[in-house]
Design a protein around this motif. Structure first.
Motif, mmCIF file in Angstrom:
data_model
loop_
_atom_site.group_PDB
_atom_site.id
_atom_site.type_symbol
_atom_site.label_atom_id
_atom_site.label_comp_id
_atom_site.label_asym_id
_atom_site.label_seq_id
_atom_site.Cartn_x
_atom_site.Cartn_y
_atom_site.Cartn_z
ATOM 1 N N ASP A 146 0.819 -1.210 0.000
ATOM 2 C CA ASP A 146 0.000 0.000 0.000
ATOM 3 C C ASP A 146 0.854 1.260 0.000
ATOM 4 O O ASP A 146 0.464 2.301 -0.543
ATOM 5 N N GLU A 147 2.021 1.179 0.613
ATOM 6 C CA GLU A 147 2.955 2.305 0.611
ATOM 7 C C GLU A 147 4.378 1.783 0.726
ATOM 8 O O GLU A 147 4.612 0.660 1.174
ATOM 9 N N THR A 148 5.315 2.614 0.315
ATOM 10 C CA THR A 148 6.722 2.224 0.371
ATOM 11 C C THR A 148 7.187 2.188 1.821
ATOM 12 O O THR A 148 7.000 3.169 2.552
#
Length: 202
Positions: A170-172
């Protein structure tokens, strides 16, 4: 600020337009380089007819010469590769084999044409082997004339033997993001230094 150019060679096994974690991380490195005045492009090697070999041109429709020209026009080379069975992808190894030809390509002062160029590595996978892969690729790049900055490798590896890929997140992750930022900053810094002060004649 001296203008710099980067080439990201994504060594994913997936041709465009398939989503690719290696291409994603390579693109993130390029975006991080942009903060330091670096422009460039991401090229998927498998989208081109690159032949196996260890020369600058293997003939018979070989498209490596065009990629090589992009590499020689760049100040920074980014190799982005997935891990397969603890190793750099086969496409990455083919690229390194093609770069072997640079050892015998020199300027009028006996320096490899890659002298003065900086190289970094981006690695993704859902198995162990990131440090090994970074080390293997950086050693080959250094052997073929590239300069290696501090913290020249950024990577993400997921849980072993699981199906989650980097592109699925979903995110780094903060650690990967901060490492990518440092890798880009150091690469741009070293490239700028080498552009203003060349290596001595061989």
């Amino acid at each position: 600020m001296t203008d710099l150019r980067a080439l990201v060679l994504s060594c994913t096994l997936k041709p465009s337009p398939a989503e690719s974690s290696a291409t994603l991380l390579g693109t993130q490195v390029l975006h991080a380089l942009a903060a330091h005045g670096v422009t460039g492009e991401v090229v998927r090697v498998v989208d081109h007819q690159v032949r196996f070999g260890v020369s600058t041109d293997e003939g018979d429709g070989d498209e490596w010469p065009a990629l090589r020209r992009k590499m020689l026009d760049a100040d920074i080379l980014v190799i982005a590769t997935p891990i397969w069975m603890g190793q750099p992808a086969s496409v990455c190894k083919m690229v390194l084999e093609r770069l072997d030809a640079e050892i015998s390509e020199t300027d009028d002062q006996g320096r490899m044409l890659t002298f003065g160029k900086v190289a970094v590595v981006a690695v993704v996978g859902n198995e162990d082997g990131a440090h090994h892969t970074v080390a293997e690729v950086l050693q080959a790049l250094n052997d073929t004339g590239f300069s290696i900055p501090a913290n020249a490798g950024t990577y993400w590896v997921g849980e072993a033997m699981q199906a989650t890929d980097y592109q699925d997140l979903d995110e780094t992750p903060e650690k990967t993001a901060s490492t990518t930022k440092t890798t880009a900053a150091n690469a741009a810094h070293l490239a700028r230094l080498l552009k203003s002060e060349e290596y001595p004649a061989t």
